[in-house]
Write a protein that holds these residues in place. Structure first.
Motif, mmCIF file in Angstrom:
data_model
loop_
_atom_site.group_PDB
_atom_site.id
_atom_site.type_symbol
_atom_site.label_atom_id
_atom_site.label_comp_id
_atom_site.label_asym_id
_atom_site.label_seq_id
_atom_site.Cartn_x
_atom_site.Cartn_y
_atom_site.Cartn_z
ATOM 1 N N LEU A 4 0.828 -1.201 0.000
ATOM 2 C CA LEU A 4 0.000 0.000 0.000
ATOM 3 C C LEU A 4 0.868 1.259 0.000
ATOM 4 C CD1 LEU A 4 -2.717 1.495 0.317
ATOM 5 C CD2 LEU A 4 -2.393 1.267 2.781
ATOM 6 N N ILE A 5 1.841 1.289 0.859
ATOM 7 C CA ILE A 5 2.713 2.470 0.950
ATOM 8 C C ILE A 5 3.461 2.684 -0.356
ATOM 9 C CG2 ILE A 5 4.733 3.421 2.112
ATOM 10 C CD1 ILE A 5 3.704 2.031 4.664
ATOM 11 N N SER A 7 2.612 1.651 -3.349
ATOM 12 C CA SER A 7 1.641 2.046 -4.385
ATOM 13 C C SER A 7 1.274 3.512 -4.273
ATOM 14 C CB SER A 7 0.369 1.204 -4.279
ATOM 15 O OG SER A 7 0.645 -0.144 -4.494
ATOM 16 N N VAL A 8 1.013 3.981 -3.067
ATOM 17 C CA VAL A 8 0.637 5.382 -2.854
ATOM 18 C C VAL A 8 1.772 6.312 -3.264
ATOM 19 C CG1 VAL A 8 0.115 7.092 -1.077
ATOM 20 C CG2 VAL A 8 -1.076 4.918 -1.080
ATOM 21 N N SER A 12 1.563 8.776 -6.533
ATOM 22 C CA SER A 12 1.609 10.210 -6.248
ATOM 23 C C SER A 12 2.728 10.878 -7.020
ATOM 24 C CB SER A 12 1.815 10.451 -4.751
ATOM 25 O OG SER A 12 0.724 9.952 -4.036
ATOM 26 N N SER A 70 -5.280 5.802 -5.943
ATOM 27 C CA SER A 70 -4.719 5.253 -4.704
ATOM 28 C C SER A 70 -5.800 4.696 -3.801
ATOM 29 C CB SER A 70 -3.932 6.334 -3.965
ATOM 30 O OG SER A 70 -2.788 6.688 -4.704
ATOM 31 N N GLY A 74 -5.640 1.023 -2.646
ATOM 32 C CA GLY A 74 -5.644 0.771 -1.205
ATOM 33 C C GLY A 74 -6.760 -0.158 -0.782
ATOM 34 N N SER A 87 -8.934 1.500 4.430
ATOM 35 C CA SER A 87 -7.619 1.591 3.783
ATOM 36 C C SER A 87 -7.706 2.368 2.474
ATOM 37 C CB SER A 87 -7.019 0.204 3.554
ATOM 38 O OG SER A 87 -7.766 -0.515 2.600
ATOM 39 N N SER A 91 -5.543 5.769 2.001
ATOM 40 C CA SER A 91 -4.545 5.833 0.931
ATOM 41 C C SER A 91 -4.916 6.913 -0.083
ATOM 42 C CB SER A 91 -4.370 4.477 0.248
ATOM 43 O OG SER A 91 -5.564 4.091 -0.399
ATOM 44 N N ALA A 95 -2.469 10.075 -0.812
ATOM 45 C CA ALA A 95 -1.972 10.291 -2.172
ATOM 46 C C ALA A 95 -2.338 11.670 -2.685
ATOM 47 C CB ALA A 95 -2.516 9.226 -3.113
#
Length: 153
Positions: A4-5, A7-8, A12, A70, A74, A87, A91, A95
């Motif tokens: 998740l982190i 991807s964000v 971004s 995001s 998420g 989530s 997220s 983002a």
């Protein structure tokens, strides 16, 4: 959580990195090539550091796209049921915040404001990116073309 982190952050950065190219005195645009320009000698009177800011995406489109994508990612990465909605919301918000700040930072560039005295005695000022150094008293060339004025050695 790690997916998740990542991807964000990646999303971004990709959606928030649209920046303007202000053009260097050393780089010509296609429409300036093979066209007649004019050149005259001038003397530097004063040089001042400035910040050039592009017209960034004031509509917030990059932030909205980043937040929406995001939020979707998420919600797919973490949990089932209500956990995935939480989530997704977190997220998406993160983002949007990150891409807005990245976009704002990328729209600023350092530049110079140069005060010149032309051969006819007229005083003018030209702003451009700061990839060349100028000092007061220096003799330079003031070049005009379809895209405006530029100062060069």
């Amino acid at each position: 959580m790690f997916k998740l982190i990542i991807s964000v952050v990646l999303l971004s950065l990709l959606t928030g990195c649209a920046s303007a190219d202000f053009g260097s005195p050393n780089t010509y645009q296609r429409y300036d090539v093979q066209h007649l320009g004019q050149m005259e000698e001038a003397t530097i009177l004063r040089v001042r550091q400035i910040t050039i800011e592009s017209s960034s995406d004031s509509s917030g489109l990059t932030s909205i796209v980043s937040a929406a994508a995001s939020a979707f990612l998420g919600s797919q990465v973490i949990g089932n049921g209500k956990g995935r909605y939480v989530s997704g919301a977190l997220s998406g918000a993160a983002a949007g915040f990150i891409s807005q700040h990245v976009s704002a930072a990328m729209s600023r560039h350092s530049g110079i404001e140069v005060f010149l005295r032309r051969a006819n005695g007229q005083t003018v000022v030209v702003s451009q990116v700061d990839d060349q150094r100028f000092v007061p008293g220096e003799h330079v060339y003031l070049v005009s073309s379809g895209s405006g004025y530029r100062i060069t050695h």
